[in-house]
Design an enzyme around this catalytic site. Sequence first.
Site, PDB file in Angstrom:
ATOM      1  N   GLU A  97      -1.530  -8.762   5.301  1.00  0.00           N
ATOM      2  CA  GLU A  97      -1.510  -8.827   6.769  1.00  0.00           C
ATOM      3  C   GLU A  97      -2.898  -8.638   7.375  1.00  0.00           C
ATOM      4  O   GLU A  97      -3.079  -8.859   8.570  1.00  0.00           O
ATOM      5  CB  GLU A  97      -0.506  -7.806   7.338  1.00  0.00           C
ATOM      6  CG  GLU A  97      -0.952  -6.354   7.409  1.00  0.00           C
ATOM      7  CD  GLU A  97      -0.842  -5.605   6.090  1.00  0.00           C
ATOM      8  OE1 GLU A  97      -0.647  -6.229   5.041  1.00  0.00           O
ATOM      9  OE2 GLU A  97      -0.980  -4.357   6.114  1.00  0.00           O
ATOM     10  N   HIS A 137      -3.382  -5.708   1.089  1.00  0.00           N
ATOM     11  CA  HIS A 137      -2.792  -5.965   2.404  1.00  0.00           C
ATOM     12  C   HIS A 137      -2.943  -7.443   2.801  1.00  0.00           C
ATOM     13  O   HIS A 137      -3.977  -7.818   3.346  1.00  0.00           O
ATOM     14  CB  HIS A 137      -3.535  -5.159   3.470  1.00  0.00           C
ATOM     15  CG  HIS A 137      -3.340  -3.686   3.393  1.00  0.00           C
ATOM     16  ND1 HIS A 137      -2.409  -3.014   4.147  1.00  0.00           N
ATOM     17  CD2 HIS A 137      -3.968  -2.742   2.666  1.00  0.00           C
ATOM     18  CE1 HIS A 137      -2.480  -1.717   3.881  1.00  0.00           C
ATOM     19  NE2 HIS A 137      -3.422  -1.523   2.988  1.00  0.00           N
ATOM     20  N   CYS A 161       0.826  -1.202   0.000  1.00  0.00           N
ATOM     21  CA  CYS A 161       0.000   0.000   0.000  1.00  0.00           C
ATOM     22  C   CYS A 161       0.870   1.265   0.000  1.00  0.00           C
ATOM     23  O   CYS A 161       1.542   1.539  -0.975  1.00  0.00           O
ATOM     24  CB  CYS A 161      -0.986  -0.055   1.159  1.00  0.00           C
ATOM     25  SG  CYS A 161      -2.341   1.108   0.991  1.00  0.00           S
TER      26      CYS A 161
END
Lengths: 80, 227
Positions: free
Chosen positions: B203, B201, B85
Amino acid sequence: MKVSAIITLKKDVLDPQGKVIHQALDGMGFENISEVRQGKYFEIDVNENDPGKAKAVVEDMCKKLLANLVIENFKIIETQ
Amino acid sequence: MKSSVITFPGSNCDRDMDVALKKFGFNNKMVWHDDNELPKSDLVVLPGGFSYGDYLRCGSMASKSRIMQSVINFAKSGGLVMGICNGFQILVETGLVPGVLLRNKYLEFICKNVFVKLDNKENAYFKNLNKDVLEFHIAHNEGNYFCTEDQLKEIKDNNQIAIYYCNKEGRIEDRYNPNGSIKNIAGIFNKEKNVLGMMPHPERMIDQSLSGEDGSIFFKNLINNIK
């Protein structure tokens, strides 16, 4: 001396913000517009009396940080 | 396996990334942007967020911060560097990966799950992954990938496209493109494939209760590839 830099988007890069501003202006009655492109303007006070040297410093700044040359062009203007 | 996550002023996914890396076995260190040297690392991550308030251009100020010279040297010597990002935006500003990230086409901040298709598994990030389509999360205002015609040709010729936005079945079409990215590109490698920048993302997808597990698949595979 003061040096200005104007950063503009290159011709073939989409400018959605410019488009929205164009639409808004159109809605306000400014109908005689074919395109709006948004850019950036910097006014930099350089501690240098020689205009050539001052412009060269700002040109270096544009290349290294102020502009992204993939999508933007820059123009340097001596303002004072 | 040692990893480092760089924290810039305005990073806000750095601790999420720390949690994810540790969960899958990395010995992770947080590194401050004003440090001079990276600790010994097998992987360096530039996390998501809004470094320097997105001033000037997203990622532009962070790309000039002190630690970045060490990150650039690490990348140029073949070290694995992943930018997620805002981290991707920082990577393009350093020139480690080609192109730029423009404002989303419809001027909206987009926050949703998306599917991405892997284009190339000949790299440390996706090698041996048993899926071709992954569900990740995106949250960005400037994720509209753009590059020049010449750059696009070079990127294609060198197989540098990492992931594309697609649907659940992996079809890459304009209607599955959330932000106007050229060719539905969601992530890009450098020529050598050791540097990966991507908008999604992983994560945020490491727990079923937090929306999905495809990030777990990605991180488990990544640490096995590095070992």
